[in-house]
Design a protein around this motif. Structure first.
Motif, mmCIF file in Angstrom:
data_model
loop_
_atom_site.group_PDB
_atom_site.id
_atom_site.type_symbol
_atom_site.label_atom_id
_atom_site.label_comp_id
_atom_site.label_asym_id
_atom_site.label_seq_id
_atom_site.Cartn_x
_atom_site.Cartn_y
_atom_site.Cartn_z
ATOM 1 N N ASP A 33 0.881 -1.169 0.000
ATOM 2 C CA ASP A 33 0.000 0.000 0.000
ATOM 3 C C ASP A 33 0.918 1.218 0.000
ATOM 4 O O ASP A 33 1.551 1.506 1.018
ATOM 5 C CB ASP A 33 -0.890 -0.009 1.240
ATOM 6 C CG ASP A 33 -1.818 1.193 1.320
ATOM 7 O OD1 ASP A 33 -1.637 2.157 0.537
ATOM 8 O OD2 ASP A 33 -2.716 1.181 2.177
ATOM 9 N N PRO A 34 1.008 1.944 -1.123
ATOM 10 C CA PRO A 34 1.940 3.078 -1.203
ATOM 11 C C PRO A 34 1.737 4.105 -0.092
ATOM 12 O O PRO A 34 2.692 4.756 0.326
ATOM 13 C CB PRO A 34 1.654 3.693 -2.578
ATOM 14 C CG PRO A 34 0.971 2.624 -3.351
ATOM 15 C CD PRO A 34 0.245 1.760 -2.359
ATOM 16 N N GLU A 35 0.510 4.223 0.387
ATOM 17 C CA GLU A 35 0.242 5.195 1.451
ATOM 18 C C GLU A 35 0.737 4.713 2.814
ATOM 19 O O GLU A 35 0.762 5.485 3.766
ATOM 20 C CB GLU A 35 -1.255 5.515 1.504
ATOM 21 C CG GLU A 35 -1.726 6.232 0.257
ATOM 22 C CD GLU A 35 -3.188 6.613 0.315
ATOM 23 O OE1 GLU A 35 -3.771 6.648 1.418
ATOM 24 O OE2 GLU A 35 -3.749 6.873 -0.763
ATOM 25 N N GLU A 36 1.124 3.442 2.907
ATOM 26 C CA GLU A 36 1.616 2.883 4.169
ATOM 27 C C GLU A 36 3.105 2.537 4.092
ATOM 28 O O GLU A 36 3.602 1.758 4.883
ATOM 29 C CB GLU A 36 0.817 1.629 4.540
ATOM 30 C CG GLU A 36 -0.619 1.905 4.906
ATOM 31 C CD GLU A 36 -0.791 2.483 6.296
ATOM 32 O OE1 GLU A 36 0.130 2.390 7.128
ATOM 33 O OE2 GLU A 36 -1.867 3.045 6.555
ATOM 34 N N PHE A 37 3.808 3.102 3.114
ATOM 35 C CA PHE A 37 5.247 2.873 2.991
ATOM 36 C C PHE A 37 5.964 4.027 3.667
ATOM 37 O O PHE A 37 5.770 5.190 3.295
ATOM 38 C CB PHE A 37 5.648 2.761 1.520
ATOM 39 C CG PHE A 37 7.105 2.451 1.332
ATOM 40 C CD1 PHE A 37 7.659 1.286 1.827
ATOM 41 C CD2 PHE A 37 7.928 3.338 0.649
ATOM 42 C CE1 PHE A 37 9.007 1.001 1.648
ATOM 43 C CE2 PHE A 37 9.276 3.061 0.471
ATOM 44 C CZ PHE A 37 9.812 1.893 0.975
ATOM 45 N N ALA A 38 6.750 3.731 4.700
ATOM 46 C CA ALA A 38 7.421 4.767 5.487
ATOM 47 C C ALA A 38 8.896 4.403 5.668
ATOM 48 O O ALA A 38 9.287 3.847 6.695
ATOM 49 C CB ALA A 38 6.728 4.921 6.836
ATOM 50 N N PRO A 39 9.728 4.695 4.656
ATOM 51 C CA PRO A 39 11.144 4.328 4.751
ATOM 52 C C PRO A 39 11.854 4.901 5.976
ATOM 53 O O PRO A 39 12.733 4.246 6.544
ATOM 54 C CB PRO A 39 11.753 4.887 3.458
ATOM 55 C CG PRO A 39 10.614 5.141 2.547
ATOM 56 C CD PRO A 39 9.407 5.351 3.403
ATOM 57 N N GLU A 40 11.461 6.104 6.403
ATOM 58 C CA GLU A 40 12.108 6.703 7.579
ATOM 59 C C GLU A 40 11.862 5.877 8.837
ATOM 60 O O GLU A 40 12.665 5.875 9.755
ATOM 61 C CB GLU A 40 11.645 8.149 7.779
ATOM 62 C CG GLU A 40 10.186 8.330 8.149
ATOM 63 C CD GLU A 40 9.191 8.179 7.003
ATOM 64 O OE1 GLU A 40 7.979 8.199 7.292
ATOM 65 O OE2 GLU A 40 9.594 8.020 5.824
ATOM 66 N N ALA A 41 10.767 5.145 8.882
ATOM 67 C CA ALA A 41 10.447 4.277 10.018
ATOM 68 C C ALA A 41 10.780 2.816 9.737
ATOM 69 O O ALA A 41 10.518 1.954 10.564
ATOM 70 C CB ALA A 41 8.976 4.409 10.373
ATOM 71 N N LYS A 42 11.331 2.547 8.544
ATOM 72 C CA LYS A 42 11.626 1.173 8.106
ATOM 73 C C LYS A 42 10.373 0.311 8.188
ATOM 74 O O LYS A 42 10.391 -0.817 8.675
ATOM 75 C CB LYS A 42 12.747 0.546 8.937
ATOM 76 C CG LYS A 42 14.063 1.267 8.856
ATOM 77 C CD LYS A 42 14.768 0.928 7.587
ATOM 78 C CE LYS A 42 16.191 1.483 7.623
ATOM 79 N NZ LYS A 42 16.818 1.459 6.354
ATOM 80 N N ALA A 43 9.247 0.860 7.706
ATOM 81 C CA ALA A 43 7.968 0.153 7.747
ATOM 82 C C ALA A 43 7.330 0.170 6.362
ATOM 83 O O ALA A 43 7.342 1.189 5.673
ATOM 84 C CB ALA A 43 7.033 0.804 8.755
ATOM 85 N N CYS A 44 6.774 -0.973 5.987
ATOM 86 C CA CYS A 44 6.113 -1.102 4.690
ATOM 87 C C CYS A 44 4.771 -1.797 4.905
ATOM 88 O O CYS A 44 4.726 -2.963 5.309
ATOM 89 C CB CYS A 44 6.991 -1.924 3.740
ATOM 90 S SG CYS A 44 6.257 -2.169 2.117
ATOM 91 N N GLY A 45 3.699 -1.083 4.665
ATOM 92 C CA GLY A 45 2.367 -1.641 4.828
ATOM 93 C C GLY A 45 1.951 -2.432 3.604
ATOM 94 O O GLY A 45 2.132 -1.990 2.468
ATOM 95 N N LEU A 46 1.403 -3.610 3.846
ATOM 96 C CA LEU A 46 0.858 -4.448 2.789
ATOM 97 C C LEU A 46 -0.617 -4.661 3.073
ATOM 98 O O LEU A 46 -1.028 -4.742 4.234
ATOM 99 C CB LEU A 46 1.566 -5.806 2.745
ATOM 100 C CG LEU A 46 3.087 -5.821 2.640
ATOM 101 C CD1 LEU A 46 3.590 -7.266 2.632
ATOM 102 C CD2 LEU A 46 3.574 -5.074 1.421
ATOM 103 N N VAL A 47 -1.400 -4.777 2.008
ATOM 104 C CA VAL A 47 -2.833 -4.996 2.173
ATOM 105 C C VAL A 47 -3.255 -6.187 1.319
ATOM 106 O O VAL A 47 -2.746 -6.391 0.220
ATOM 107 C CB VAL A 47 -3.646 -3.720 1.835
ATOM 108 C CG1 VAL A 47 -3.501 -3.328 0.389
ATOM 109 C CG2 VAL A 47 -5.104 -3.871 2.221
ATOM 110 N N HIS A 48 -4.166 -6.962 1.856
ATOM 111 C CA HIS A 48 -4.726 -8.136 1.179
ATOM 112 C C HIS A 48 -6.059 -7.729 0.563
ATOM 113 O O HIS A 48 -6.728 -6.823 1.070
ATOM 114 C CB HIS A 48 -4.924 -9.252 2.218
ATOM 115 C CG HIS A 48 -5.237 -10.571 1.630
ATOM 116 N ND1 HIS A 48 -6.523 -10.974 1.365
ATOM 117 C CD2 HIS A 48 -4.437 -11.589 1.243
ATOM 118 C CE1 HIS A 48 -6.500 -12.190 0.850
ATOM 119 N NE2 HIS A 48 -5.248 -12.576 0.760
ATOM 120 N N PRO A 49 -6.492 -8.382 -0.509
ATOM 121 C CA PRO A 49 -7.801 -8.042 -1.096
ATOM 122 C C PRO A 49 -8.963 -8.123 -0.101
ATOM 123 O O PRO A 49 -9.981 -7.455 -0.281
ATOM 124 C CB PRO A 49 -7.974 -9.071 -2.213
ATOM 125 C CG PRO A 49 -6.588 -9.436 -2.605
ATOM 126 C CD PRO A 49 -5.788 -9.380 -1.325
#
Length: 135
Positions: A33-49
């Motif tokens: 989810d591009p809106e949940e990608f936070a490189p500064e926090a080393k966090a990447c949000g993924l979403v399932h259908p």
């Protein structure tokens, strides 16, 4: 405070390599989810259908052996696994074999016959549980 409408927003999973973890979870249907990608926090949000979300926290250091919560002789507090519901355990087992993902336990019946369960590990040895609800 009342918790009548409490719902789960996401599960955070610490990983060592974002690209490897993201590719693994994509096999399960999770996409970035591009809106949940936070490189500064080393966090990447993924979403399932289905709307289920996970956050890959990609600042992990590889453990010397296995999973530090489950495989070490001294058991430390912490989250040990996420549990997902699937429609068919038989279909999941066939799919896991085809994807060359090892089942580390199961399938077994648990919960006094309520569910068929199997466990796998992601590339960082984080445990994922899959349940087919039987009753």
């Amino acid at each position: 405070m009342r918790f009548d409408t409490l719902r789960l927003d996401h599960i955070g999973i610490r990983v060592t390599d974002l690209a490897i973890a993201e590719a693994f979870y994509a096999k399960l249907g999770f996409l970035r989810d591009p809106e949940e990608f936070a490189p500064e926090a080393k966090a990447c949000g993924l979403v399932h259908p289905t709307g289920l979300r996970i956050h890959l926290i990609y600042n992990g250091e590889p453990a010397e052996v296995g999973n530090v919560l489950l495989d070490a002789p001294i058991k430390r507090p912490g989250y040990t696994h996420a549990a997902f519901i699937v429609e068919s355990m038989d279909e999941l087992v066939v799919w896991l074999a085809r994807e060359e993902i090892e089942i580390t336990e199961g399938p077994v019946t648990m919960g006094h016959g309520r569910r068929s369960v199997c466990f796998i590990r992601d590339p960082d040895r984080n445990v994922l549980e899959f349940n087919e609800i039987l009753a």
